[in-house]
Design an enzyme around this catalytic site. Structure first.
Site, PDB file in Angstrom:
ATOM      1  N   HIS A   1     -63.740 -45.539  74.417  1.00  0.00           N
ATOM      2  CA  HIS A   1     -63.701 -44.880  73.236  1.00  0.00           C
ATOM      3  C   HIS A   1     -62.587 -43.931  73.141  1.00  0.00           C
ATOM      4  O   HIS A   1     -62.493 -43.063  73.710  1.00  0.00           O
ATOM      5  CB  HIS A   1     -64.766 -44.228  72.706  1.00  0.00           C
ATOM      6  CG  HIS A   1     -64.757 -44.036  71.165  1.00  0.00           C
ATOM      7  ND1 HIS A   1     -65.091 -44.752  70.065  1.00  0.00           N
ATOM      8  CD2 HIS A   1     -64.457 -42.677  70.530  1.00  0.00           C
ATOM      9  CE1 HIS A   1     -64.858 -44.323  69.014  1.00  0.00           C
ATOM     10  NE2 HIS A   1     -64.398 -42.919  69.404  1.00  0.00           N
ATOM     11  N   CYS A   2     -61.605 -44.241  72.354  1.00  0.00           N
ATOM     12  CA  CYS A   2     -60.394 -43.548  72.167  1.00  0.00           C
ATOM     13  C   CYS A   2     -60.248 -42.703  70.866  1.00  0.00           C
ATOM     14  O   CYS A   2     -60.232 -43.361  69.827  1.00  0.00           O
ATOM     15  CB  CYS A   2     -59.192 -44.469  72.093  1.00  0.00           C
ATOM     16  SG  CYS A   2     -57.610 -43.751  72.019  1.00  0.00           S
ATOM     17  N   LYS A   3     -60.476 -41.381  71.151  1.00  0.00           N
ATOM     18  CA  LYS A   3     -60.541 -40.516  69.933  1.00  0.00           C
ATOM     19  C   LYS A   3     -59.251 -40.634  69.174  1.00  0.00           C
ATOM     20  O   LYS A   3     -59.201 -40.222  67.951  1.00  0.00           O
ATOM     21  CB  LYS A   3     -60.971 -39.291  70.351  1.00  0.00           C
ATOM     22  CG  LYS A   3     -59.758 -38.412  71.296  1.00  0.00           C
ATOM     23  CD  LYS A   3     -60.427 -36.922  71.579  1.00  0.00           C
ATOM     24  CE  LYS A   3     -59.447 -36.268  72.505  1.00  0.00           C
ATOM     25  NZ  LYS A   3     -60.025 -35.043  72.912  1.00  0.00           N
TER      26      LYS A   3
ATOM     27  N   ASN B   1     -59.522 -43.521  67.033  1.00  0.00           N
ATOM     28  CA  ASN B   1     -60.770 -43.578  66.370  1.00  0.00           C
ATOM     29  C   ASN B   1     -61.373 -44.773  66.718  1.00  0.00           C
ATOM     30  O   ASN B   1     -62.024 -45.503  65.352  1.00  0.00           O
ATOM     31  CB  ASN B   1     -60.660 -42.931  64.851  1.00  0.00           C
ATOM     32  CG  ASN B   1     -62.067 -42.664  64.337  1.00  0.00           C
ATOM     33  OD1 ASN B   1     -62.905 -42.346  64.794  1.00  0.00           O
ATOM     34  ND2 ASN B   1     -62.186 -42.755  62.955  1.00  0.00           N
TER      35      ASN B   1
END
Length: 184
Positions: free
Chosen positions: A66-68, A71
């Site tokens: 999951h890439c912050k 998003n």
């Protein structure tokens, strides 16, 4: 001109990576094929290799991470766009470092021309060569740090691609090795 083209490529790769919904579409197959698994969190059938992301609350096909910054989750549907984004950002930072290095070299080696340019009416603010050299130097140090960070991410994903694993697989493997080391 090159940097502007790369900036457009960065924005395009970002929009594609962040805008692509990486959810496992096979979950809607009815009746589910025999190779499907059931996700208790989504309450639906998912393909083998899918993982439920607790941040997005979705099952992602071939979940990588999951890439912050995006998003969004990165999975098989948007991994190529994510990798293109990292690659173009690295290229853009490197190109800006080359341009900044040239400007620094020019300002240092052409003292009279640089002083004449900075004292002319071309700039809205007064700027002297010493302040320009200091600003470019700070810019290059920041660029070097950014180039290192993005380069590390780029080469980490090159290694993962060569090994045929995802970031999630890598993290699980490292946890397994750490647990094995503490058990002995």
């Amino acid at each position: 001109m090159v940097i502007a083209g790369v900036a457009v490529a960065v924005v395009g790769a970002f929009m594609k990576a962040a805008g692509q919904n990486p959810v496992d579409d096979r979950r809607k197959q009815v009746p589910p094929p025999a190779h499907m698994l059931f996700c208790n969190l989504c309450c639906c059938n998912v393909a083998k290799g899918s993982k439920h992301c607790r941040t997005c609350d979705k099952c992602i096909l071939h979940f990588d991470h999951h890439c912050k910054w995006l998003n969004n989750c990165v999975g098989s549907k948007n991994y190529h766009s994510f990798f293109l984004l990292v690659s173009t950002i690295l290229f853009q930072v490197f190109a800006q470092m080359v341009a900044g290095s040239y400007l620094l070299w020019w300002a240092v080696s052409n003292k009279d021309k640089a002083d004449a340019l900075f004292s002319s009416d071309r700039f809205l603010t007064s700027l002297d060569r010493t302040h320009f050299i200091a600003a470019i130097s700070v810019y290059l140090v920041a660029g070097a740090a950014l180039c290192y960070l993005v380069g590390e991410l780029f080469f980490f994903h090159i290694i993962l691609i060569n090994r045929g694993i995802t970031t999630y697989d890598y993290i699980l493997g490292e946890r397994h090795r750490a647990n094995k080391a503490t058990d002995t």
